[in-house]
Every structure is written in structure tokens, then in C-alpha cells.
Design a protein around this motif. Structure first.
Motif, PDB file in Angstrom:
ATOM      1  N   SER A 145       0.855  -1.187   0.000  1.00  0.00           N
ATOM      2  CA  SER A 145       0.000   0.000   0.000  1.00  0.00           C
ATOM      3  C   SER A 145       0.891   1.237   0.000  1.00  0.00           C
ATOM      4  CB  SER A 145      -0.915  -0.004   1.230  1.00  0.00           C
ATOM      5  OG  SER A 145      -1.753   1.123   1.239  1.00  0.00           O
ATOM      6  N   ARG A 152      -6.485   2.552   3.479  1.00  0.00           N
ATOM      7  CA  ARG A 152      -5.857   1.232   3.397  1.00  0.00           C
ATOM      8  C   ARG A 152      -6.860   0.142   3.752  1.00  0.00           C
ATOM      9  NH1 ARG A 152      -0.076   2.639   6.258  1.00  0.00           N
ATOM     10  NH2 ARG A 152       1.019   3.238   4.367  1.00  0.00           N
ATOM     11  N   HIS A 156      -2.813  -4.506   8.971  1.00  0.00           N
ATOM     12  CA  HIS A 156      -1.467  -3.951   8.841  1.00  0.00           C
ATOM     13  C   HIS A 156      -0.424  -4.974   9.289  1.00  0.00           C
ATOM     14  CE1 HIS A 156       2.028  -1.604  10.314  1.00  0.00           C
ATOM     15  NE2 HIS A 156       1.791  -0.872   9.237  1.00  0.00           N
ATOM     16  N   MET A 266       0.163  -4.817   3.717  1.00  0.00           N
ATOM     17  CA  MET A 266      -1.115  -5.148   4.325  1.00  0.00           C
ATOM     18  C   MET A 266      -1.493  -6.580   3.963  1.00  0.00           C
ATOM     19  SD  MET A 266      -1.674  -2.101   5.589  1.00  0.00           S
ATOM     20  CE  MET A 266      -3.384  -2.197   6.137  1.00  0.00           C
TER      21      MET A 266
END
Length: 298
Positions: A145, A152, A156, A266
Motif C-alpha cells: 500500500s 488502506r 497492517h 497489508m
């Protein structure tokens, strides 16, 4: 021990007990009413007691039938669960990731298979950094990303953190890398044609790419880092992606400066279906692995 009755006959009994009607049971089983009646009669003969009262308005369970029904229902539920569980064990989870992620992701998946050999994983790498679940048949993917912020999608894993890396022997000898100006004596290995990674880091370090005379370009970060491991130049690498190479001593960081780009990696699940329990477990485990890595300093 008395010989058990045939499984198909028990299944016919289960469906008939739910319907209390030979005709409707036959429709569900895709057989005729007469076939249902014969199977029930055969099962009753095998057991030695009646299961149904045959009445003008339909069927009703006898006392023995009422006692047998919940146990047979439980048995078939267990069979269904066993078949589903076996199916999950045989079907590998399909994961896609950028080629640059392999240095970090592959050791994690090998560790996962040691922990959970019953949940196999198949990894597909690509030079592309994205995923289109409408056209690509994957259960989950790691995506790059490039922009920070709330747009997003996914869980994460880690932020991109750039730093130069090279083989250990390049820190020794007459052309040893001890300061920024020493990079002028070495080839810079670029993971892309646009030179953005090296430009970003050198700008933060107070230098310019134009001062470096020798450069070599690659299609992926992984290729650039591999050439750096061989001692043929200085690559710009992500601190997390190269952590195994650093631990093993294949690479060293000649400078203390690590630069955040605002980009991140991600983990996203397919939008086509709800994630299965094994997939949710794997994704949560990978996120935990990413969050427990040693923290890098800026």
C-alpha cells in the motif's frame, strides 16, 4: 455383537422420521415411495421391532423409533462434521504475495506448517503488488500500500522502512563504506527503474543520486538484494523484509539511518467469501508475527 444395519437404511429412517411421510421422504432422497417403504421394512426386520405406526393420515414414530431417532440424527451430524473437517484439511489455503515479500513471508509459512500441518498453504509470488479477488482465485494476499491513511484495506503487517545494505566484506578494505561519499565507489542496486527508493533515502541523508556514477536496475527488490548478498553492489532494502539476511550475516547495514516512506504491507482476505476458520487463524498468526518483530529505529 449383532451386525449393524446398513448405513443407507439408517439414513432413510432419519429422513422419514423427519417427514413422517414416505412420499416426501422419497422426494428428498430422490427415490420412489415404494423404495422408502421397503428400506424401512427391511430395517425393522433387521432390528426386530417396528419404527413407525402406519396410519391412514400418515406415519408416527413408535416408542422404539422415538428412542432411536435422536441418536441416529447425532450420528449423521458427526459424519457431516467429519467430512467437512477432512475436506478443510485436504484443501490448501491459496496465498498471493509480491516477490519481495518472500524473504519475510516464506520462513513464517514454514514455521506455520510446523505448528499446523493440518492446514496446508500454497504461496504464489508475483511482481505485481496488488490483488483483484474478482479475477484471481486466492484466499488472501499480501499487498503493498503506497499511500498512508484510512483508505488502506486489510490488516497492517508493517511499514516500509528503507536502509542501504551490502555484503559484510564491503565494509573493509581500501573502498570500505564508512561515509556517504564512499557510495560513489560502489554500484547502487535499484529495485525499480524509477530510482525512487534510493532517491528517497539519499534525500533524507542529505545527498543526491546524481553524485553516484554507477547504478544497476532490477525488476524486484528481491533480485537487487540477492545481488547485494553476492557482494556486487549496495542495495536499498526494507528493514523487515531483509531481517533474516541481517540475522544470518549475509547482509549488513553500513549506515544507521532508516527512512520511513509512508507505505506499508497489508494482509487482505478474499472479498468473494467469508474467511474460513483456518484462514482467519493463519491471518491472525501472521499479523502477530509481524507485530512481534524487533522494532527498528529511525
Amino acid at each position: 455383537m449383532k451386525r449393524l444395519p446398513p448405513l443407507p437404511a439408517l439414513h432413510t429412517f432419519l429422513i422419514t422420521a423427519q417427514c413422517c411421510n414416505f412420499t416426501r421422504a422419497g422426494e428428498q432422497l430422490h427415490i420412489t415411495q415404494g423404495a422408502v417403504s421397503r428400506q424401512i421394512a427391511g430395517l425393522e426386520a433387521h432390528l426386530g421391532y417396528p419404527l413407525f405406526h402406519r396410519q391412514a393420515r400418515g406415519l408416527s414414530l413408535t416408542q422404539q423409533g422415538q428412542a432411536l431417532y435422536p441418536r441416529i440424527e447425532e450420528v449423521f451430524e458427526l459424519i457431516g462434521e467429519a467430512v467437512e473437517h477432512a475436506s478443510i484439511r485436504r484443501t490448501p489455503l491459496q496465498i498471493k504475495a509480491p516477490t519481495c515479500m518472500l524473504r519475510w513471508l516464506l520462513p513464517k509459512l514454514i514455521a506455520w506448517q510446523t505448528l499446523r500441518p493440518d492446514v496446508p498453504v500454497e504461496l504464489t509470488s508475483s511482481v505485481q503488488h496488488g490483488i483483484d479477488f474478482r479475477r484471481e482465485d486466492f484466499d488472501a494476499a499480501v499487498v503493498y500500500s503506497p499511500l498512508p491513511g484510512p483508505k488502506r484495506v486489510g490488516q497492517h503487517l508493517f511499514d516500509e522502512l528503507l536502509t542501504p545494505v551490502c555484503a559484510p566484506h564491503l565494509l573493509e578494505g581500501p573502498n570500505a563504506i564508512n561515509a556517504l561519499r564512499d557510495l560513489e565507489q560502489h554500484t547502487l542496486l535499484h529495485p525499480s527503474r524509477d530510482q525512487r527508493d534510493w532517491t528517497h533515502w539519499l534525500s533524507a541523508a542529505g545527498a543526491q543520486l546524481s553524485s553516484i556514477r554507477q547504478s544497476q536496475y532490477f525488476d524486484t527488490l528481491d533480485l537487487a538484494v540477492t545481488v547485494a548478498v553476492q557482494g556486487n553492489g549496495v542495495a536499498i532494502g526494507d528493514c523487515t523484509l531483509i531481517e533474516e539476511d541481517l540475522k544470518a550475516g549475509r547482509l549488513v547495514m553500513p549506515f544507521d539511518l532508516n527512512v520511513r516512506t509512508g507505505a506499508a504491507y497489508m494482509l487482505v482476505g478474499s472479498t468473494r467469501n467469508e474467511p474460513s476458520a483456518p484462514l482467519r487463524e493463519l491471518m491472525d498468526w501472521l499479523v502477530k508475527q509481524a507485530n512481534t518483530k524487533p522494532a527498528a529505529t529511525d
